[in-house]
Design an enzyme around this catalytic site. Sequence first.
Site, mmCIF file in Angstrom:
data_model
loop_
_atom_site.group_PDB
_atom_site.id
_atom_site.type_symbol
_atom_site.label_atom_id
_atom_site.label_comp_id
_atom_site.label_asym_id
_atom_site.label_seq_id
_atom_site.Cartn_x
_atom_site.Cartn_y
_atom_site.Cartn_z
ATOM 1 N N LYS A 53 1.073 -1.143 -0.735
ATOM 2 C CA LYS A 53 -0.411 0.359 0.173
ATOM 3 C C LYS A 53 0.956 1.002 0.346
ATOM 4 O O LYS A 53 0.387 2.184 -0.507
ATOM 5 C CB LYS A 53 -1.122 -0.295 1.306
ATOM 6 C CG LYS A 53 -2.234 -0.909 1.084
ATOM 7 C CD LYS A 53 -2.796 -1.307 2.793
ATOM 8 C CE LYS A 53 -3.593 -2.320 2.289
ATOM 9 N NZ LYS A 53 -4.691 -2.440 3.752
ATOM 10 N N GLN A 97 -4.793 -1.157 10.124
ATOM 11 C CA GLN A 97 -4.801 -2.941 9.228
ATOM 12 C C GLN A 97 -5.120 -3.926 10.276
ATOM 13 O O GLN A 97 -5.203 -3.262 11.521
ATOM 14 C CB GLN A 97 -2.947 -2.799 9.413
ATOM 15 C CG GLN A 97 -3.215 -4.445 8.350
ATOM 16 C CD GLN A 97 -3.568 -4.669 6.771
ATOM 17 O OE1 GLN A 97 -3.754 -3.031 6.265
ATOM 18 N NE2 GLN A 97 -3.901 -5.483 6.458
ATOM 19 N N ASP A 120 -11.039 3.444 4.520
ATOM 20 C CA ASP A 120 -11.225 1.435 4.244
ATOM 21 C C ASP A 120 -13.362 1.786 3.812
ATOM 22 O O ASP A 120 -13.632 0.500 4.190
ATOM 23 C CB ASP A 120 -11.569 1.215 6.023
ATOM 24 C CG ASP A 120 -9.658 0.491 5.234
ATOM 25 O OD1 ASP A 120 -9.846 -0.393 3.980
ATOM 26 O OD2 ASP A 120 -9.258 -0.239 5.759
HETATM 27 N N1 GUN Z 1 -7.034 -6.108 6.262
HETATM 28 C C1 GUN Z 1 -7.865 -7.096 5.310
HETATM 29 N N2 GUN Z 1 -7.853 -6.347 4.570
HETATM 30 C C2 GUN Z 1 -7.949 -4.652 4.825
HETATM 31 C C3 GUN Z 1 -8.883 -3.848 4.693
HETATM 32 O O1 GUN Z 1 -9.476 -3.765 3.141
HETATM 33 N N3 GUN Z 1 -8.585 -2.842 5.372
HETATM 34 C C4 GUN Z 1 -8.113 -2.967 6.386
HETATM 35 N N4 GUN Z 1 -8.053 -1.469 6.831
HETATM 36 N N5 GUN Z 1 -7.596 -3.895 6.933
HETATM 37 C C5 GUN Z 1 -7.595 -4.980 5.980
#
Ligand code: GUN
Length: 281
Positions: A53, A97, A120
Amino acid sequence: MSATLIDGQAIAAKVRGEVAEGAKKLLERGITPGLAVVLVGEDPASQVYVRNKSKACVEAGLAVFDHKLPATTGEAELLALVSALNADPRVDGILVQLPLPKQINSQKVLESISPDKDVDGFHPSNVGQLWTGQPRFVPCTPFGVMRLLKESDTQIAGADAVVIGRSNIVGKPMAALLLSANATVTICHSKTRDLPEVVRRADIIVAAIGKAAFVRGDWVKPGATVIDVGMNRNAEGKLCGDVDFAAASERARAITPVPRGVGPMTIAMLLENTLRSAERR
Ligand code: GUN
């Protein structure tokens, strides 16, 4: 194989290019879109996601504020960090995350993120906005799936769409988006009766279960579009999806591979959400 391959890698590159263009325009107004990425602990999969990311952000001209905290971090400490990021004018998006360590109440943390920086789309206020048809931020994976459906010329209005999996991250927002696009939506899960029969009715299948090759080829209606959100390791340690790809591609009209399908789109849509947030500054 007869199905068209939906190339998530190429479509994600196109989205990232669009974001880079948008970021360049904002820079003329003196604005650099900023994303804060918070990782608690050392979960190897999460470390890879977070690294990817951050790298994609930098490549598109976005600023990244990385916060790596030890696995022993307490809830109060994390809430204090989110509060500081909420107040930081350089930060347009905040991503914490998941999963978080057991001592931290994830829902409480997600609810502490300002809905205006919740790239998100997990805050209850943004979930409500999505289900009432006025999305502020759309969760990245389902947002990416909608783009893949569009790019593969999949007819959504009037289609029977079956979503397998009901998580807050994928299944539920996926269903909301398909419904908004006028599909007839069925959400299936581990207690669904006669799952193969339900899936056989689908013009669009979105598989988000987390079990390798769970969706068999003979569950796929000839001509269907198959989107595989799964990221599993098979017995040989190879990355594979939730769909038996070889068998499903004999019947589908279009299908996503794993890897290079949905995965790259999740990151691309995160960048897009961060750009949109910066444009609202
Ligand atoms: N863990 C797995 N997928 C995601 C996501 O799309 N966002 C976040 N913040 N954590 C994740």
